[in-house]
Design a protein around this motif. Structure first.
Motif, mmCIF file in Angstrom:
data_model
loop_
_atom_site.group_PDB
_atom_site.id
_atom_site.type_symbol
_atom_site.label_atom_id
_atom_site.label_comp_id
_atom_site.label_asym_id
_atom_site.label_seq_id
_atom_site.Cartn_x
_atom_site.Cartn_y
_atom_site.Cartn_z
ATOM 1 N N GLU A 213 -9.608 -47.075 -33.635
ATOM 2 C CA GLU A 213 -10.630 -46.927 -32.599
ATOM 3 C C GLU A 213 -9.999 -46.928 -31.211
ATOM 4 N N ARG A 214 -9.043 -47.818 -30.989
ATOM 5 C CA ARG A 214 -8.388 -47.886 -29.675
ATOM 6 C C ARG A 214 -7.624 -46.597 -29.375
ATOM 7 N N GLN B 12 -8.308 -43.635 -30.503
ATOM 8 C CA GLN B 12 -9.291 -42.593 -30.226
ATOM 9 C C GLN B 12 -9.787 -42.696 -28.785
ATOM 10 N N VAL B 13 -10.025 -43.910 -28.322
ATOM 11 C CA VAL B 13 -10.460 -44.097 -26.937
ATOM 12 C C VAL B 13 -9.375 -43.647 -25.976
ATOM 13 N N GLU C 84 -7.052 -41.445 -26.538
ATOM 14 C CA GLU C 84 -6.964 -39.987 -26.599
ATOM 15 C C GLU C 84 -8.052 -39.354 -25.739
ATOM 16 N N LYS C 85 -9.245 -39.904 -25.767
ATOM 17 C CA LYS C 85 -10.324 -39.376 -24.938
ATOM 18 C C LYS C 85 -9.987 -39.510 -23.462
ATOM 19 N N ILE C 86 -9.418 -40.665 -23.096
ATOM 20 C CA ILE C 86 -9.068 -40.882 -21.693
ATOM 21 C C ILE C 86 -7.995 -39.903 -21.251
ATOM 22 N N THR D 168 -7.160 -36.989 -22.501
ATOM 23 C CA THR D 168 -7.565 -35.577 -22.509
ATOM 24 C C THR D 168 -8.709 -35.298 -21.533
ATOM 25 N N ASP D 169 -9.227 -36.322 -20.886
ATOM 26 C CA ASP D 169 -10.297 -36.145 -19.903
ATOM 27 C C ASP D 169 -9.759 -35.398 -18.688
ATOM 28 N N GLU D 170 -10.521 -34.461 -18.152
ATOM 29 C CA GLU D 170 -10.074 -33.652 -17.018
ATOM 30 C C GLU D 170 -9.889 -34.508 -15.773
ATOM 31 N N TYR E 54 -8.853 -37.522 -15.580
ATOM 32 C CA TYR E 54 -7.578 -38.221 -15.698
ATOM 33 C C TYR E 54 -6.440 -37.289 -15.321
#
Length: 78
Positions: free
Chosen positions: A55-56, A58-59, A61-63, A65-67, A69
């Motif tokens: 879970e960590r 995945q979080v 990875e989202k951060i 890949t966020d534009e 960021y």
């Protein structure tokens, strides 16, 4: 009479040895059961840790890949 006594002694010794072997078998079985239960507990703990780490990741990875960021990273590089 001597043969009868020898048979009784021999049978007694054989049953005594068999009884001790059975006791050792039961002790081994109890140790094995306890060891397996400990391994099951450790396995469940490790599974929970892996789930939490997944879970960590995945979080994170989202951060990453966020534009927003990426823009912040570009600004910091300037």
């Amino acid at each position: 009479m001597s043969n009868g006594v020898m048979v009784i002694v021999l049978v007694s010794v054989i049953f005594g040895v068999l009884y001790e072997m059975y006791k050792k078998h039961l002790q081994f079985k109890a140790k094995t059961l306890k060891y397996n239960q400990q391994n099951d507990e450790q396995s469940n703990e490790l599974k929970q840790q892996v789930a939490q780490l997944t879970e960590r990741v995945q979080v994170l990875e989202k951060i990453v890949t966020d534009e927003g960021y990426q823009v912040q990273k570009d600004i910091n590089n300037l």
